[in-house]
Design a protein around this motif. Structure first.
Motif, short mmCIF file in Angstrom:
data_model
loop_
_atom_site.label_atom_id
_atom_site.label_comp_id
_atom_site.label_asym_id
_atom_site.label_seq_id
_atom_site.Cartn_x
_atom_site.Cartn_y
_atom_site.Cartn_z
N PRO A 121 125.15 -2.99 76.46
CA PRO A 121 124.81 -1.80 77.26
C PRO A 121 125.86 -1.47 78.31
CG PRO A 121 122.89 -3.22 77.00
CD PRO A 121 124.06 -3.97 76.44
N THR B 41 123.78 0.23 71.46
CA THR B 41 122.44 -0.30 71.59
C THR B 41 122.19 -0.65 73.06
OG1 THR B 41 122.47 -1.22 69.36
CG2 THR B 41 120.83 -2.11 70.91
N ASP C 279 115.47 2.48 73.68
CA ASP C 279 116.86 2.69 73.32
C ASP C 279 117.17 4.18 73.22
OD1 ASP C 279 119.46 1.60 72.46
OD2 ASP C 279 118.96 2.52 70.55
N LYS D 224 119.73 6.52 75.60
CA LYS D 224 120.79 7.33 75.02
C LYS D 224 120.68 8.79 75.46
CE LYS D 224 121.36 4.41 70.94
NZ LYS D 224 121.07 4.23 69.50
#
Length: 602
Positions: free
Chosen positions: A41, A118, A126, A130
């Motif tokens: 991340p 991810t 997730d 995003k």
């Protein structure tokens, strides 16, 4: 584009293989397989951080020293040199080309790569991460484009041009020799990015308790309250949000509707004042309308020294006056640079007599008006309280010791007494905390923060646009307030006016209101980086753009001062084409399709 193709190659390879370390000289031992970074991340967040670090308003540049508001005693100051005849396409203190295009490149990488990364094992969480990250990237890309237009848009052979638009990641095989897009296309791209950001981002980051508060877009992917709070909750205050991107749109539309760009020809901007008012009104509605503007002096005018509010700031939280800010810093850099020498400062920014004369009498009349009762032999008495708040003048107390500034017989503070003395008879006081002690024998530090966007700016955006669109007292769109209403609140906050006879006398005069609104903007947003650009977007008469910077000297004694007639301290050496900044000269040499703005050479 930035410097040459190789920089883009380095930029991309460094990001893809090194994460968010230095993009200039990556360490060999840190090189990893590109695909391995997609599961980390911090990789994606590091790319995004590269955008935040490039926001032009993260710090102050004091471009006011290139306007009628101030001069500098630092002979190497870039804006001083710009204002005095050294502004060229290869020597440009107002240049934002490299930093903003670099920021756009980083955001393009985020937008291209985010869906491959991810951020959480839970697919819904997730997805929400995003979406938020892409929303931030679209918002930052819009902000960079706005700054590029402000600094580099201009007329080329009778057509208003913007800058090249890069919406894809550039690599070693990309075509860098691309033409500039016209101004309207660039503005449309900003609006498109704002919309793309707004649909993905919460209006403001907060923790919710009810499923009904989850936007329909995220309910459709079965987001829960917990998932939403984890990805878009209160902990993310300070990141680009929906209301921030709406404010960026307001800044853009006000610029685009202004006379320097919307000149009434088919080749100029097609933005309207009514649209600019609408975009500002959207931000004002979020704040609560007319009553949302902070109405007390310490919150709305003296926000930079409001100790209780500053000390109470938590990560990302904002005082009532601030829509978006950079982080806090516990230092005394501003005081070191701008305190008078008697307070151990360098006195760098010196307000002009021009600026001091822009403050009203305390009854709201301009000092040139007979009803102001202005006394030139006691020029600081009975004045708009913002004068004493923003400017250190003769006899004004300052610093932790509350010492009086002595411009008459002081050992350091009078005009040109030492290298760090004022050149105009004034020192900047705004932005400085008087509880900072810079005396070497007892120095202390205090918290500061830099607003990126203040709500007062948004209210002033509306007042300006509404007055131009419909006049000061009309509200044809039903926003619930007029330009007059906003200016009345701002002036009451500043001067504690129970009645405002001057405002009442001109409220139906569009031209007089224009001058009043512009002057309120000059005062309220002083030393925050607006005046240099405002004078240009307004396309003020050339005589105003080149107005000499004036100052005074004080003789007599501390308690019996004698003030000289204002005299020229510095001439402004602009030329007619300098309402618009240039494209960097080296870029036009490298790329033949990158046309320079009219009359700029090198």
């Amino acid at each position: 584009m930035i410097k040459n193709k190789n920089i883009f190659v380095i930029l991309i390879l460094s990001i893809l293989f090194v994460g968010c370390t230095d993009v200039i000289d990556p360490a060999d031992e840190n090189i990893r397989d590109q695909n391995s970074t997609y599961n980390e991340p911090n990789f994606g967040l590091g790319l995004l951080t590269q955008g935040y670090t490039r926001i032009p308003t993260n710090g102050y540049n004091f471009s006011e020293v290139a306007t009628d508001d101030a001069v500098s005693n630092d002979v190497s100051n870039g804006f001083l040199r710009l204002a005095t005849g050294q502004w060229t396409a290869s020597n440009n203190a107002a240049d934002r080309w490299t930093s903003c295009f670099s920021g756009i490149q980083y955001m393009n990488i985020v937008l291209t790569e985010a869906d491959k990364m991810t951020f959480a094992e839970d697919p819904i969480i997730d997805k929400l991460f995003k979406e938020r990250i892409k929303g931030e990237a679209y918002g930052l890309r819009a902000l960079f484009m706005f700054n590029l237009l402000q600094s580099h848009a201009g007329w080329v052979n009778g057509k208003l041009m913007g800058v090249p638009i890069y919406s894809e990641v550039l690599n070693k095989d990309s075509n860098f020799n691309v033409p500039r897009q016209d101004f309207n296309t660039c503005v449309a791209q900003i609006y498109k990015d704002v919309d793309s950001a707004a649909v993905r981002l919460p209006l403001n980051y907060r923790d919710i308790v009810n499923e009904s508060d989850i936007p329909a877009r995220y309910l459709a992917i079965n987001a829960t309250v917990g998932a939403y709070n984890r990805t878009m909750g209160l902990r993310y205050l300070g990141l680009v949000s929906g209301i921030i991107v709406k404010a960026i749109r307001s800044q853009t539309s006000l610029m685009a509707a202004s006379p320097a760009f919307a000149d009434g020809t088919a080749n100029g901007s097609n933005e309207t004042w009514a649209n600019a008012a609408k975009h500002a009104a959207e931000v004002i509605a979020f704040k609560g309308g007319l009553t949302g503007l902070p109405t007390d002096f310490n919150s709305g005018v003296a926000w930079y020294r409001n100790t209780s509010q500053i000390n109470g700031l938590t990560a990302g939280s904002n005082p009532p006056e601030v829509l978006w800010r950079a982080g806090t810093s516990n230092n005394n850099d501003l005081e070191r640079e701008h305190f008078p020498p008697s307070l151990f400062g360098n006195g760098r920014v010196n307000p002009t007599q021009n600026f001091v004369d822009a403050f009203y009498a305390n009854n709201g009349y301009p000092i040139t008006h007979p009803s102001s009762n202005y006394n030139q032999n006691s020029p600081y008495a009975n004045r708009d309280p913002r004068l004493a708040e923003f400017v250190n003048y003769h006899g004004r107390t300052a610093g932790v010791t509350n010492a009086q500034i002595n411009m008459a017989t002081g050992t350091q503070d009078p005009v040109n007494k030492v290298l760090t003395s004022t050149r105009t008879g004034y020192y900047m006081r705004k932005l400085l905390r008087q509880d900072v002690n810079y005396n070497p024998s007892g120095r202390n530090t205090q918290l500061h923060y830099r607003p990126r966007i203040r709500y007062t700016e948004m209210y002033l955006n509306y007042a300006e646009a509404a007055n131009e669109a419909w006049g000061a007292v009309s509200d044809p769109e039903g926003y619930g307030y007029t330009a007059y209403d906003i200016i009345k609140v701002i002036r009451k906050r500043a001067m504690n006016l129970n009645t405002d006879p001057y405002l009442e006398s001109i409220k139906n005069d569009k031209d007089a209101m224009r001058e009043l609104i512009r002057n309120e903007r000059r005062l309220e947003l002083s030393f925050e980086g607006f005046r240099f650009w405002d004078l240009r977007r307004w396309k003020v008469p050339f005589s105003k753009l080149t107005e000499d910077a004036k100052g005074i000297t004080v003789s007599g004694t501390l308690n019996a001062p004698v003030y000289s007639t204002p005299a020229t301290v510095e001439n402004r050496a602009y030329q007619n084409h300098m309402y618009y900044g240039p494209i960097p000269y080296l870029e036009t040499l490298k790329f033949t399709n990158l046309l320079q703005n009219d009359l700029w050479n090198n």
